[in-house]
Motif scaffolding. Structure first.
Motif, PDB file in Angstrom:
ATOM      1  N   ALA A  26       0.872  -1.136   0.053  1.00 57.83           N
ATOM      2  CA  ALA A  26       0.037  -0.086  -0.105  1.00 57.83           C
ATOM      3  C   ALA A  26       0.900   1.330   0.103  1.00 57.83           C
ATOM      4  O   ALA A  26       0.618   2.305  -0.652  1.00 57.83           O
ATOM      5  N   ALA A  27       1.901   1.209   0.828  1.00 53.48           N
ATOM      6  CA  ALA A  27       2.877   2.521   0.917  1.00 53.48           C
ATOM      7  C   ALA A  27       3.553   2.714  -0.287  1.00 53.48           C
ATOM      8  O   ALA A  27       3.500   4.052  -0.886  1.00 53.48           O
ATOM      9  N   VAL A  28       4.162   1.510  -1.034  1.00 61.26           N
ATOM     10  CA  VAL A  28       4.762   1.877  -2.362  1.00 61.26           C
ATOM     11  C   VAL A  28       3.785   2.331  -3.447  1.00 61.26           C
ATOM     12  O   VAL A  28       3.931   3.157  -4.267  1.00 61.26           O
ATOM     13  N   THR A  29       2.612   1.806  -3.485  1.00 62.64           N
ATOM     14  CA  THR A  29       1.484   2.367  -4.377  1.00 62.64           C
ATOM     15  C   THR A  29       1.316   3.716  -4.277  1.00 62.64           C
ATOM     16  O   THR A  29       1.061   4.471  -5.059  1.00 62.64           O
ATOM     17  N   MET A  30       1.060   4.049  -2.982  1.00 59.43           N
ATOM     18  CA  MET A  30       0.485   5.275  -2.735  1.00 59.43           C
ATOM     19  C   MET A  30       1.693   6.327  -2.853  1.00 59.43           C
ATOM     20  O   MET A  30       1.507   7.575  -3.115  1.00 59.43           O
ATOM     21  N   MET A  31       2.770   5.889  -2.978  1.00 59.76           N
ATOM     22  CA  MET A  31       4.057   6.714  -3.100  1.00 59.76           C
ATOM     23  C   MET A  31       4.020   7.235  -4.482  1.00 59.76           C
ATOM     24  O   MET A  31       4.458   8.371  -4.870  1.00 59.76           O
ATOM     25  N   VAL A  32       3.695   6.387  -5.369  1.00 62.30           N
ATOM     26  CA  VAL A  32       3.884   6.921  -6.862  1.00 62.30           C
ATOM     27  C   VAL A  32       2.382   7.024  -7.386  1.00 62.30           C
ATOM     28  O   VAL A  32       1.983   6.632  -8.221  1.00 62.30           O
ATOM     29  N   VAL A  40      -2.729   3.027 -18.004  1.00 60.59           N
ATOM     30  CA  VAL A  40      -1.442   3.071 -18.240  1.00 60.59           C
ATOM     31  C   VAL A  40      -0.850   3.648 -16.948  1.00 60.59           C
ATOM     32  O   VAL A  40      -0.922   4.667 -16.398  1.00 60.59           O
ATOM     33  N   GLN A  41      -0.274   2.368 -16.177  1.00 66.05           N
ATOM     34  CA  GLN A  41       0.372   2.391 -14.922  1.00 66.05           C
ATOM     35  C   GLN A  41       1.692   1.832 -14.611  1.00 66.05           C
ATOM     36  O   GLN A  41       2.140   0.902 -15.163  1.00 66.05           O
ATOM     37  N   LEU A  42       2.400   2.329 -13.869  1.00 65.84           N
ATOM     38  CA  LEU A  42       3.684   1.873 -13.091  1.00 65.84           C
ATOM     39  C   LEU A  42       3.480   1.784 -11.654  1.00 65.84           C
ATOM     40  O   LEU A  42       3.903   2.465 -11.092  1.00 65.84           O
ATOM     41  N   ARG A  43       3.032   0.662 -11.382  1.00 67.83           N
ATOM     42  CA  ARG A  43       2.698   0.161  -9.813  1.00 67.83           C
ATOM     43  C   ARG A  43       3.746  -0.521  -9.528  1.00 67.83           C
ATOM     44  O   ARG A  43       3.726  -1.753  -9.394  1.00 67.83           O
ATOM     45  N   LEU A  44       5.127   0.004  -9.100  1.00 71.08           N
ATOM     46  CA  LEU A  44       6.019  -0.757  -8.682  1.00 71.08           C
ATOM     47  C   LEU A  44       5.731  -1.756  -7.443  1.00 71.08           C
ATOM     48  O   LEU A  44       6.707  -2.776  -7.340  1.00 71.08           O
ATOM     49  N   SER A  45       4.853  -1.603  -6.710  1.00 68.02           N
ATOM     50  CA  SER A  45       4.548  -2.507  -5.789  1.00 68.02           C
ATOM     51  C   SER A  45       4.149  -3.772  -6.208  1.00 68.02           C
ATOM     52  O   SER A  45       4.145  -5.075  -5.565  1.00 68.02           O
ATOM     53  N   GLU A  46       3.702  -3.903  -7.545  1.00 70.09           N
ATOM     54  CA  GLU A  46       3.315  -5.209  -8.244  1.00 70.09           C
ATOM     55  C   GLU A  46       4.578  -6.250  -8.246  1.00 70.09           C
ATOM     56  O   GLU A  46       4.198  -7.308  -8.443  1.00 70.09           O
ATOM     57  N   GLY A  47       5.548  -5.732  -7.876  1.00 71.08           N
ATOM     58  CA  GLY A  47       7.129  -6.656  -7.969  1.00 71.08           C
ATOM     59  C   GLY A  47       6.631  -7.512  -6.751  1.00 71.08           C
ATOM     60  O   GLY A  47       7.257  -8.759  -6.644  1.00 71.08           O
ATOM     61  N   GLY A  65      -3.080  -5.498   0.845  1.00 63.64           N
ATOM     62  CA  GLY A  65      -2.238  -4.369   0.533  1.00 63.64           C
ATOM     63  C   GLY A  65      -2.999  -3.781  -0.806  1.00 63.64           C
ATOM     64  O   GLY A  65      -3.197  -2.363  -1.046  1.00 63.64           O
ATOM     65  N   VAL A  66      -3.525  -4.512  -1.687  1.00 66.90           N
ATOM     66  CA  VAL A  66      -4.041  -3.914  -2.727  1.00 66.90           C
ATOM     67  C   VAL A  66      -5.408  -3.049  -2.502  1.00 66.90           C
ATOM     68  O   VAL A  66      -5.801  -1.920  -3.183  1.00 66.90           O
ATOM     69  N   LEU A  67      -6.175  -3.604  -1.552  1.00 65.93           N
ATOM     70  CA  LEU A  67      -7.383  -3.235  -1.179  1.00 65.93           C
ATOM     71  C   LEU A  67      -7.289  -1.815  -0.531  1.00 65.93           C
ATOM     72  O   LEU A  67      -7.835  -0.806  -0.618  1.00 65.93           O
ATOM     73  N   ILE A  68      -6.151  -1.899   0.345  1.00 64.72           N
ATOM     74  CA  ILE A  68      -5.776  -0.408   1.079  1.00 64.72           C
ATOM     75  C   ILE A  68      -5.335   0.483   0.119  1.00 64.72           C
ATOM     76  O   ILE A  68      -5.730   1.647   0.108  1.00 64.72           O
ATOM     77  N   ALA A  69      -4.615   0.131  -0.830  1.00 70.25           N
ATOM     78  CA  ALA A  69      -3.981   1.175  -1.939  1.00 70.25           C
ATOM     79  C   ALA A  69      -5.106   1.633  -2.774  1.00 70.25           C
ATOM     80  O   ALA A  69      -5.090   2.740  -3.162  1.00 70.25           O
ATOM     81  N   ASN A  70      -5.969   0.578  -3.018  1.00 74.62           N
ATOM     82  CA  ASN A  70      -6.977   0.974  -4.058  1.00 74.62           C
ATOM     83  C   ASN A  70      -8.180   1.868  -3.357  1.00 74.62           C
ATOM     84  O   ASN A  70      -9.101   2.412  -4.032  1.00 74.62           O
ATOM     85  N   LEU A  71      -8.103   2.126  -2.026  1.00 72.59           N
ATOM     86  CA  LEU A  71      -8.981   2.815  -1.418  1.00 72.59           C
ATOM     87  C   LEU A  71      -8.871   4.441  -1.908  1.00 72.59           C
ATOM     88  O   LEU A  71      -9.777   5.306  -1.611  1.00 72.59           O
ATOM     89  N   VAL A  72      -7.858   4.795  -2.435  1.00 72.16           N
ATOM     90  CA  VAL A  72      -7.713   5.911  -2.850  1.00 72.16           C
ATOM     91  C   VAL A  72      -7.499   6.290  -4.325  1.00 72.16           C
ATOM     92  O   VAL A  72      -7.259   7.159  -5.246  1.00 72.16           O
ATOM     93  N   SER A  73      -8.077   4.902  -4.985  1.00 75.66           N
ATOM     94  CA  SER A  73      -8.185   4.954  -6.480  1.00 75.66           C
ATOM     95  C   SER A  73      -9.198   5.732  -7.007  1.00 75.66           C
ATOM     96  O   SER A  73     -10.217   5.795  -6.453  1.00 75.66           O
ATOM     97  N   PRO A  74      -8.974   6.644  -8.170  1.00 76.35           N
ATOM     98  CA  PRO A  74     -10.026   7.345  -8.743  1.00 76.35           C
ATOM     99  C   PRO A  74     -11.295   6.709  -9.256  1.00 76.35           C
ATOM    100  O   PRO A  74     -12.284   7.256  -9.354  1.00 76.35           O
ATOM    101  N   MET A  75     -11.193   5.189  -9.529  1.00 77.71           N
ATOM    102  CA  MET A  75     -12.197   4.374  -9.863  1.00 77.71           C
ATOM    103  C   MET A  75     -12.940   3.782  -8.471  1.00 77.71           C
ATOM    104  O   MET A  75     -14.075   3.386  -8.958  1.00 77.71           O
TER     105      MET A  75
END
Length: 184
Positions: A26-32, A40-47, A65-75
């Motif tokens: 979640a932190a790495v996703t929100m960082m970028v 078109v995304q570069l979600r480094l946390s996917e590694g 982690g995905v659920l937490i990160a996606n809480l700020v998703s525009p979708m």
């Protein structure tokens, strides 16, 4: 009594590792965040998805982690539901296919194939669905007429960034696997 203490320690270790991976994702996703969402995304946390090849606990950790990160998703809710579902599917598939493989390199290759095929196919379907219902935060594809063309457009847009994230993550996870038993 000793078995009870070992069992508690093991459960505590599992929960700690799961929380750490979920928080890191979640932190790495929100960082970028600006480039971590959209077709078109570069979600480094996917590694971190490669971890599922070693232990099934990472299926839940990465999905959380995905659920937490996606809480700020525009979708919004679409990303909460489908993004999390996508992660459960592709990491579970990775775990299932790699569970008896010993080679770290082969585990990472299995993970890459699983994520780039099943994972990106589901994510492209998510974007196609979101656009079809005019969801908030959805992105218009180049081919507004055909659902198949929309899905293919999204898939082609998603794969390069995902490949780059998986490649970078693969290098890190491979190096880590040489020093840490990721299965335990």
């Amino acid at each position: 009594m000793n078995n009870l203490n070992n069992s508690r320690a093991s459960k505590t270790q599992n929960m700690t590792l799961m929380a750490l991976v979920a928080a890191l994702y979640a932190a790495v996703t929100m960082m970028v965040a600006p480039i971590g969402f959209g077709p078109v995304q570069l979600r480094l946390s996917e590694g971190l998805n490669h971890l599922a090849a070693w232990n099934k606990r990472y299926i839940l950790a990465l999905s959380l982690g995905v659920l937490i990160a996606n809480l700020v998703s525009p979708m919004g809710w679409i990303d909460w539901v489908f993004g999390t579902f996508d992660t459960v599917c592709m990491t579970a598939l990775t775990y299932y296919l790699a569970r008896k493989v010993a080679s770290p390199l082969k585990k990472i290759l299995i993970s890459m194939v699983s994520v780039l095929t099943v994972g990106m196919a589901i994510l492209a379907a998510e974007f196609t669905f979101a656009f079809a219902i005019n969801a908030t935060g959805s992105f218009a594809p180049d081919h507004a007429g055909s659902i198949w063309a929309n899905w293919l457009s999204y898939y082609v847009m998603l794969v390069p960034g995902e490949f780059a994230s998986l490649l970078l993550g693969g290098v890190v996870i491979y190096a880590l696997s040489k020093f840490v038993n990721l299965a335990k």
